[in-house]
Design a protein around this motif. Structure first.
Motif, mmCIF file in Angstrom:
data_model
loop_
_atom_site.group_PDB
_atom_site.id
_atom_site.type_symbol
_atom_site.label_atom_id
_atom_site.label_comp_id
_atom_site.label_asym_id
_atom_site.label_seq_id
_atom_site.Cartn_x
_atom_site.Cartn_y
_atom_site.Cartn_z
ATOM 1 N N ARG A 258 0.841 -1.201 0.000
ATOM 2 C CA ARG A 258 0.000 0.000 0.000
ATOM 3 C C ARG A 258 0.881 1.259 0.000
ATOM 4 N N PHE A 259 0.288 2.304 -0.545
ATOM 5 C CA PHE A 259 0.975 3.591 -0.643
ATOM 6 C C PHE A 259 0.413 4.546 0.412
ATOM 7 N N PHE A 260 1.274 5.487 0.839
ATOM 8 C CA PHE A 260 0.826 6.479 1.812
ATOM 9 C C PHE A 260 1.731 7.707 1.710
ATOM 10 N N LEU A 261 1.340 8.768 2.390
ATOM 11 C CA LEU A 261 2.120 9.993 2.458
ATOM 12 C C LEU A 261 2.582 10.218 3.890
ATOM 13 N N THR A 262 3.854 10.544 4.055
ATOM 14 C CA THR A 262 4.295 10.993 5.369
ATOM 15 C C THR A 262 3.712 12.391 5.620
ATOM 16 N N GLU A 263 3.827 12.874 6.835
ATOM 17 C CA GLU A 263 3.330 14.213 7.138
ATOM 18 C C GLU A 263 4.032 15.261 6.285
ATOM 19 N N GLU A 264 5.330 15.061 6.069
ATOM 20 C CA GLU A 264 6.085 16.021 5.272
ATOM 21 C C GLU A 264 5.659 15.978 3.808
ATOM 22 N N GLN A 265 5.477 14.776 3.276
ATOM 23 C CA GLN A 265 5.023 14.654 1.893
ATOM 24 C C GLN A 265 3.631 15.251 1.721
ATOM 25 N N ALA A 266 2.772 15.035 2.690
ATOM 26 C CA ALA A 266 1.421 15.592 2.619
ATOM 27 C C ALA A 266 1.458 17.113 2.632
ATOM 28 N N PHE A 267 2.287 17.697 3.500
ATOM 29 C CA PHE A 267 2.361 19.155 3.587
ATOM 30 C C PHE A 267 2.892 19.757 2.289
ATOM 31 N N VAL A 268 3.876 19.106 1.701
ATOM 32 C CA VAL A 268 4.489 19.646 0.494
ATOM 33 C C VAL A 268 3.600 19.471 -0.728
ATOM 34 N N LEU A 269 2.843 18.377 -0.797
ATOM 35 C CA LEU A 269 2.175 18.023 -2.050
ATOM 36 C C LEU A 269 0.655 17.940 -2.000
ATOM 37 N N ALA A 270 0.072 17.617 -0.854
ATOM 38 C CA ALA A 270 -1.351 17.286 -0.837
ATOM 39 C C ALA A 270 -2.222 18.236 -0.033
ATOM 40 N N ASP A 271 -1.690 18.818 1.002
ATOM 41 C CA ASP A 271 -2.479 19.685 1.874
ATOM 42 C C ASP A 271 -2.828 20.978 1.149
ATOM 43 N N PRO A 272 -4.138 21.312 1.013
ATOM 44 C CA PRO A 272 -4.517 22.568 0.343
ATOM 45 C C PRO A 272 -3.908 23.799 1.003
ATOM 46 N N ASP A 273 -3.624 23.711 2.303
ATOM 47 C CA ASP A 273 -3.001 24.828 3.011
ATOM 48 C C ASP A 273 -1.492 24.673 3.133
ATOM 49 N N GLY A 274 -0.949 23.684 2.446
ATOM 50 C CA GLY A 274 0.487 23.453 2.491
ATOM 51 C C GLY A 274 1.200 24.149 1.345
ATOM 52 N N MET A 275 2.290 23.553 0.886
ATOM 53 C CA MET A 275 3.139 24.213 -0.104
ATOM 54 C C MET A 275 2.647 24.056 -1.538
ATOM 55 N N GLN A 276 1.873 23.012 -1.812
ATOM 56 C CA GLN A 276 1.401 22.749 -3.180
ATOM 57 C C GLN A 276 2.568 22.792 -4.162
ATOM 58 N N ALA A 277 3.659 22.141 -3.761
ATOM 59 C CA ALA A 277 4.908 22.279 -4.502
ATOM 60 C C ALA A 277 4.862 21.680 -5.899
ATOM 61 N N ALA A 278 3.961 20.733 -6.138
ATOM 62 C CA ALA A 278 3.894 20.135 -7.471
ATOM 63 C C ALA A 278 3.633 21.180 -8.538
ATOM 64 N N ALA A 279 2.936 22.257 -8.173
ATOM 65 C CA ALA A 279 2.615 23.297 -9.153
ATOM 66 C C ALA A 279 3.855 23.997 -9.672
ATOM 67 N N ALA A 280 4.954 23.953 -8.909
ATOM 68 C CA ALA A 280 6.184 24.594 -9.373
ATOM 69 C C ALA A 280 6.688 23.980 -10.666
ATOM 70 N N PHE A 281 6.362 22.700 -10.888
ATOM 71 C CA PHE A 281 6.800 22.050 -12.114
ATOM 72 C C PHE A 281 6.126 22.632 -13.349
ATOM 73 N N LEU A 282 5.037 23.371 -13.144
ATOM 74 C CA LEU A 282 4.415 24.050 -14.280
ATOM 75 C C LEU A 282 5.377 25.036 -14.930
ATOM 76 N N ILE A 283 6.301 25.577 -14.143
ATOM 77 C CA ILE A 283 7.202 26.611 -14.664
ATOM 78 C C ILE A 283 8.119 26.049 -15.757
ATOM 79 N N PRO A 284 8.915 24.992 -15.484
ATOM 80 C CA PRO A 284 9.754 24.470 -16.575
ATOM 81 C C PRO A 284 8.946 23.848 -17.712
ATOM 82 N N LEU A 285 7.808 23.234 -17.390
ATOM 83 C CA LEU A 285 6.999 22.644 -18.454
ATOM 84 C C LEU A 285 6.449 23.728 -19.376
#
Length: 351
Positions: A83-110
């Motif tokens: 099974r897959f899961f997110l650590t608290e740090e992974q959740a804050f960086v990638l999944a939490d709406p009030d977190g960093m939403q860091a995946a969106a940064a990849f929009l810049i080079p793309l």
């Protein structure tokens, strides 16, 4: 030529990491757009079918996506339960709406990559490539990359470090946010200091229109306004605070912009200049943060600055010494580093 096999393997290892990272960028944007990170957070620990069902996506694609994300360290995998899961740090960086939403940064080079032919020609000829000619994904990615830092630092840290500015904002000040983009920093200031009058300026009309919509959505349209204007000619005067966030280095003539800020300030006004973090010597920027900023600067920042004379091209790694010299040349008698973060230099300048 004698090739050192160990050094060759080390270089090839870096190459594999980088090629994998480019695919990680695609996967992260797909995951962000489809809500796959948020779906995993909601149902974890989960098998791929659980995530696919929650996100409304195809299970076979999601299975491959999760494996890639786990290989990249963006999600976690338990081989015992499969099974897959997110650590608290992974959740804050990638999944939490009030977190960093860091995946969106990849929009810049793309987004920049969408114009790779034109950018290649610009590098060959020395011509510029303007900000507004990029794919709109760049504007979204830039806002979402910088906004978490503004949320975490602007009101709680950066403003309090400026001499006397916080008290002015609380009692009522005139504020200009120049190069405001979609208005994240502008709206944060307006929300935190309801007695102040805040206006955002940007030369890019679509970004100004988006900022106006954000103001309405935030319930701040009665206290903040957005206008189309460049940094060298935005209207008004007697501002208590003028701010430029992560934008001065992009400008073809940053000196003219700084001079206009100087003219627009009240006699006891403050110029808040936030720029990407950089040391003054190139060798001190040869690290992951410098790599990120030099790379983006090549195809975005320098490219835009080369579109008009004097084509200053400060670049995203200008550094404190060069920025301070520019501020003094623009007429500011006092300039200092107010504070910093791993990603930003925060400078305060006064007439």
């Amino acid at each position: 030529m004698t090739v050192d096999e160990a050094k060759l393997n080390d270089l090839l290892g870096r190459f594999v990491v980088d090629v994998g990272a480019s695919f990680q960028a695609l996967g992260a944007v797909v995951g962000d757009r489809l809500g796959l990170y948020r779906a995993l957070l909601a149902v974890m620990p989960a098998v791929p079918a659980d995530v696919a069902r929650k996100a409304g996506a195809d299970e076979r694609y999601v299975r491959e996506w999760l494996a890639a994300q786990a290989a990249g360290g963006y999600v976690s995998y338990d081989p015992g339960t499969e099974r897959f899961f997110l650590t608290e740090e992974q959740a804050f960086v990638l999944a939490d709406p009030d977190g960093m939403q860091a995946a969106a940064a990849f929009l810049i080079p793309l987004a920049a990559g969408m114009n790779i032919d034109r950018l290649t020609e610009a590098v060959r000829t020395g011509q510029g490539f303007p900000w507004h000619a990029h794919d709109p994904g760049l504007f979204e990615g830039t806002e979402r990359f910088f906004r978490p830092s503004y949320v975490a630092n602007l009101v709680s840290s950066w403003i309090p470090e400026l001499d006397g500015v916080e008290d002015k904002l609380r009692t009522g000040a005139r504020v200009a946010d120049v190069g405001c983009g979609h208005g994240s920093s502008t709206l944060l200031l307006a929300a935190a200091y309801p007695s102040s009058e805040v206006v955002g300026f940007d030369y890019h009309a679509p970004s100004v229109e988006q900022a106006r919509k954000r103001a309405v959505d935030a319930g701040l349209a009665d206290r903040v306004s957005f206008e189309v204007a460049s940094a060298a000619d935005f209207p008004g005067g007697g501002y208590d605070l003028v701010a430029i966030f992560d934008a001065l280095h992009d400008m073809p003539d940053p000196l003219a912009a700084a001079r206009h800020v100087h003219e627009a300030l009240a006699e006891d006004g403050t110029f808040l200049l936030v720029e990407p973090y950089a040391n003054d010597q190139l060798e001190d920027n040869l690290n992951p943060v410098g790599r990120l900023y030099y790379g983006a600067s090549t195809v975005i920042c320098v490219a835009h600055s080369m579109t008009e004379e004097p084509r200053t091209a400060l670049g995203a790694q200008a550094g404190e010494a060069r920025l301070t010299d520019l501020l003094h040349e623009a007429g500011f008698r006092h300039a200092r580093r107010a504070t910093e973060t791993p990603f930003n230099l925060v400078l305060e300048a006064r007439p």
